[in-house]
Write an enzyme that holds these catalytic residues in place. Structure first.
Site, mmCIF file in Angstrom:
data_model
loop_
_atom_site.group_PDB
_atom_site.id
_atom_site.type_symbol
_atom_site.label_atom_id
_atom_site.label_comp_id
_atom_site.label_asym_id
_atom_site.label_seq_id
_atom_site.Cartn_x
_atom_site.Cartn_y
_atom_site.Cartn_z
ATOM 1 N N HIS A 157 25.650 69.562 11.160
ATOM 2 C CA HIS A 157 27.030 69.333 10.725
ATOM 3 C C HIS A 157 27.437 70.229 9.569
ATOM 4 O O HIS A 157 26.619 70.873 8.910
ATOM 5 C CB HIS A 157 27.230 67.856 10.357
ATOM 6 C CG HIS A 157 26.435 67.395 9.153
ATOM 7 N ND1 HIS A 157 26.876 67.538 7.870
ATOM 8 C CD2 HIS A 157 25.233 66.771 9.063
ATOM 9 C CE1 HIS A 157 25.994 67.015 7.019
ATOM 10 N NE2 HIS A 157 24.978 66.544 7.728
ATOM 11 N N CYS B 240 19.592 65.147 8.147
ATOM 12 C CA CYS B 240 20.360 65.969 9.080
ATOM 13 C C CYS B 240 20.384 67.427 8.605
ATOM 14 O O CYS B 240 20.058 67.729 7.459
ATOM 15 C CB CYS B 240 21.783 65.438 9.220
ATOM 16 S SG CYS B 240 21.892 63.922 10.204
#
Length: 536
Positions: free
Chosen positions: A428, A447
């Site tokens: 992301h 992440c």
């Protein structure tokens, strides 16, 4: 079965790697055939998969026959096992000398049956080790969640039986350019022991343009020995040294400023044995990866803090990345999955672990804390903070979810890339752009954050949109959370590689930020892998 009976009269002699065969012309008796079968069954009994294979094949031999195919398979196996150490595998695990001794001493059908089983057991062990790895990743580190594709023993045995020339063995090691280059580098590092190593280490300090002295000379000599600088007698830290240090820094994931500071000197002083360990670990890691990685795939190397798009073996896009913080609960895991879609203008649905560990204590102290996050009930309705006593809840009993709506300050930025997995890991955007300027970029909750997420999105969408940039910004401009499916899902491989082949075919090194490679090396040593005699 006639073929088995005929085989049972064959006696083997192995005076060398190329094993010779002779046959006895007397017709086998039923008892002889039975003795062979019983010996195979008994000897393979400790390995149910192998025993089952022989029962299904009515005990037809793979190795102890009189044909040229049997001889070729025996010879190819002994040769492969003898070269196991070249691939960073422990030779003792396959007991080549013991197998040859069994060949030389085989005199009865029972001996032949035991030999047949022993050769198959050594073959299966070697085949699985060199194709899928000696170790089981999940047993080494909690972040090694990769599911390794391990072919069953029966498939290896059946393939070997079909291989009349034994060439199946050559197909077993990874066929990737990475593995071949790592194998070449392993041999080069081993040979350093015969050529004087890289010379004396460099005293810790800071060296830059204009410096002179004995320490600068040691640095120059070390760079020459490593191949980053042409031989010269100059005692000064001149322009050529600046360029050499920059080249070294680039090849080792350091900021290429041309100044040899503490971090650079620490890497320059690494011994060949340190680099050899990294290469051997990388070879084992390469064996864990799927053989088919996708003509187009995403490759995230956590140790390199990078994310790449690879098309037909060529890197077509690359960006810096931030990975999970180096704590036990935040390290990014290693696994492969398939990217199915991206979400433009994403909401951030806060993981429960973050809610209970980070935000619940703040809400207990002040119900109006973290106002940028919505608190919702199980039906998705927003909760009035002032009507809730957060002190009544524990981490286990907290009944609410938390969500950050789309926007410029959203923790996920303006786009996320989804490959649904049970670890809740994805790629992301992020509003924290300054982190990408850091040399070591381990800051996230697990992440992978991308420095150039929009360009990454354009590259993915280029396969399905005529004007991917215009399409992306049209959706982005709505401000609404929008799921965009990838018409051709893209495999994603999250790896951790401290030694790997660079874009120009050179082997590059990175620091072991999570300490995982050290754990893998320790496990390899425990499994019998020996480090060749390489001095620092």
């Amino acid at each position: 079965m006639n073929s088995v009976r005929r085989t049972c009269t064959i006696f083997l002699f192995a005076a060398s790697i190329a094993v010779s065969t002779t046959s006895v012309q007397a017709a086998p008796t039923q008892a002889e055939s039975f003795a062979f079968r019983m010996a195979v069954a008994e000897s393979a009994g400790t390995t149910p998969e192998i025993a089952s294979f022989y029962r299904e094949q009515e005990f037809a031999p793979i190795w102890v026959g009189a044909t040229s195919g049997h001889a070729a398979r025996r010879s190819a196996l002994i040769k492969a096992l003898s070269h196991a150490q070249m691939h960073g595998l422990p030779a003792e695990r396959y007991d080549v000398d013991g197998l040859i001794a069994k060949m030389q001493s085989a005199r009865s059908n029972r001996d032949l049956g035991a030999l047949e089983a022993a050769l198959s057991e050594a073959f299966v062990r070697y085949a699985q080790d060199i194709q899928s790895g000696l170790l089981r990743p999940a047993q080494i580190d909690a972040g090694l969640v990769r599911a390794v594709q391990r072919k069953p023993a029966s498939e290896h045995l059946a393939a070997m039986m079909r291989s009349t020339d034994g060439s199946y063995l050559a197909q077993l090691p990874p066929q990737s350019s990475q593995y071949r280059a790592l194998l070449k580098q392993k041999m080069a590092l081993q040979s350093l022991n015969e050529h004087g190593e890289w010379g004396p280490t460099v005293p810790t300090g800071k060296y830059e343009r204009g410096d002179t002295g004995p320490s600068v000379l040691k640095l120059r000599n070390r760079l020459v020995a490593m191949g980053f600088l042409k031989p010269t007698a100059s005692p000064e830290y001149d322009d050529s040294m600046v360029a050499a240090v920059q080249a070294f820094q680039s090849a080792h994931g350091l900021e290429p400023d041309g100044v040899a500071g503490q971090g650079t000197i620490a890497e320059i002083n690494r011994s060949p044995s340190d680099r050899l360990k990294a290469v051997m670990v990388a070879m084992e890691r390469e064996r864990w990866l799927p053989r088919e990685r996708g003509a187009r795939h995403v490759l995230v190397n956590q140790a390199d803090f990078s994310a790449k798009i690879v098309d037909d073996g060529r890197v077509t896009f690359e960006t810096r990345a931030v990975i999970g913080k180096n704590t036990s609960d935040r390290q990014s895991p290693e696994f492969s999955d398939v990217m199915e879609h991206m979400v433009i203008n994403p909401s951030w649905h806060v993981p429960r672990s973050i809610i209970t560990k980070e935000y619940l204590p703040k809400l207990r102290a002040n119900p109006n804390a973290v106002r940028h996050l919505e608190i919702t009930d199980r039906r998705g309705r927003q909760v009035n903070r002032n009507a809730v006593d957060f002190n009544q809840f524990t981490a286990r009993s907290f009944p609410f979810a938390m969500r950050q709506p789309p926007g410029q300050s959203n923790a996920l930025g303006l786009v996320k890339f989804m490959f649904p997995n049970k670890y809740n890991i994805y790629l992301h955007d992020t509003p924290q752009k300054s982190l990408f300027a850091r040399e070591v970029r381990a800051f996230s909750h697990g992440c992978i954050r991308l420095a150039q997420p929009f360009d990454f999105a354009y590259a993915l969408l280029a396969k399905q949109e005529e004007d991917p940039k215009t399409f992306f910004h049209r959706v982005l401009g709505t401000g609404r959370e929008t799921k965009v499916d990838l018409k051709q899902p893209v495999p994603v491989h999250l790896i951790y590689r401290t030694a790997f082949v660079g874009p120009k075919g050179d082997v590059q090194y990175r620091r072991d930020v999570y300490g995982r490679d050290q754990k893998i090396w320790d496990a390899l040593q425990k499994a019998g892998v020996a480090l060749p005699n390489v001095q620092g």
